[in-house]
Design an enzyme around this catalytic site. Structure first.
Site, short mmCIF file in Angstrom:
data_model
loop_
_atom_site.label_atom_id
_atom_site.label_comp_id
_atom_site.label_asym_id
_atom_site.label_seq_id
_atom_site.Cartn_x
_atom_site.Cartn_y
_atom_site.Cartn_z
N PHE A 1 7.21 -31.11 3.97
CA PHE A 1 6.13 -31.61 3.11
C PHE A 1 6.53 -31.58 1.64
CE2 PHE A 1 3.60 -30.39 6.81
CZ PHE A 1 2.64 -31.38 6.87
N ASP A 2 6.28 -32.68 0.95
CA ASP A 2 6.31 -32.67 -0.51
C ASP A 2 5.12 -31.80 -0.94
OD1 ASP A 2 6.94 -33.52 -3.19
OD2 ASP A 2 5.26 -34.91 -3.05
N LEU A 3 5.09 -31.38 -2.20
CA LEU A 3 4.00 -30.52 -2.66
C LEU A 3 2.95 -31.31 -3.46
CD1 LEU A 3 2.69 -27.75 -2.95
CD2 LEU A 3 4.36 -27.20 -4.73
N VAL B 1 7.24 -35.87 4.75
CA VAL B 1 5.91 -36.37 4.38
C VAL B 1 5.78 -36.27 2.85
CG1 VAL B 1 3.42 -36.04 4.62
CG2 VAL B 1 4.91 -35.60 6.57
#
Length: 215
Positions: A8-10, A165
């Protein structure tokens, strides 16, 4: 199960960090005694690594960009990261993915130290096996470099089992460079047009859509 690992991107993917990031940029322009860009322009600065924004987008010299990064970080790491919220549905998504045995990691261009602060602040660390970020703004700051680091940290050999993502073209392009498929999320800062142009394999309107894609 289609994917066994999800990176996951933040910013714009797990948390809505817009207010803190924009205030950090505003602080930079105040420091430089320059006119603060309008809201729409400031929003285009969310996503790229800071050095890219200051050198390529704003055209500042390396020396000036380094100064800007320091001013930005000083605000963000003391106040900005708290001007943030977790997107609705994210804790539920992470919990469901964890329950079915998916291994979760954060892969962000944000400095790893700051990313860990944010994840801990919002009580999300229990869901993640690893939180991977940049070392600094010029070391492991490109998305592809962070993704490679996350792959190495997780000791993954089959890249077809990983889904990236994210909410911007940088996530899609970084995933493509490292041989991963990417799901672009529409509830963040990117658009459907941006994802299609960059070649996203999937587009998710909501966090719940990410679960469907993974399974």
């Amino acid at each position: 199960m289609k994917f066994e690992h999800v990176f996951f991107d933040l910013d714009g993917t797990l948390t809505d960090s817009q207010e803190g990031i924009l205030n950090s940029f505003r602080n930079v322009f105040k420091h430089l005694s320059l006119e603060i860009p309008d809201y729409q322009t400031l929003c285009t600065f969310i996503g790229p690594p800071l050095f890219v924004t200051f050198t390529e987008i704003l055209g500042f010299s390396m020396e000036k960009s380094e100064e800007c990064v320091k001013v930005f970080r000083n605000y963000y790491e003391t106040k900005g990261y708290l001007e943030n919220r977790v997107y609705e549905g994210i804790p539920e998504l992470l919990s469901q993915l964890k329950k079915v045995g998916v291994k979760l990691s954060v892969a962000t261009s944000k400095p790893e130290v700051t990313a860990k602060l944010i994840i801990k602040h919002f009580d999300l660390e229990k869901y993640f096996d690893h939180i991977c970020g940049s070392i600094s703004d010029d070391v492991r700051s490109k998305k592809s470099e962070v993704i490679e680091y996350a792959i190495e940290t997780n000791k993954i050999s089959d890249r077809s089992k990983i889904l990236m993502v994210g909410d911007r073209k940088f996530d899609v392009e970084g995933a493509a460079k490292t041989g991963l498929k990417c799901a672009g999320v529409l509830y963040g800062y990117g658009s459907e047009e941006e994802f299609k142009k960059a070649g996203a394999a999937f587009i998710a309107k909501t966090p719940a859509d990410i679960l469907k894609i993974v399974l």
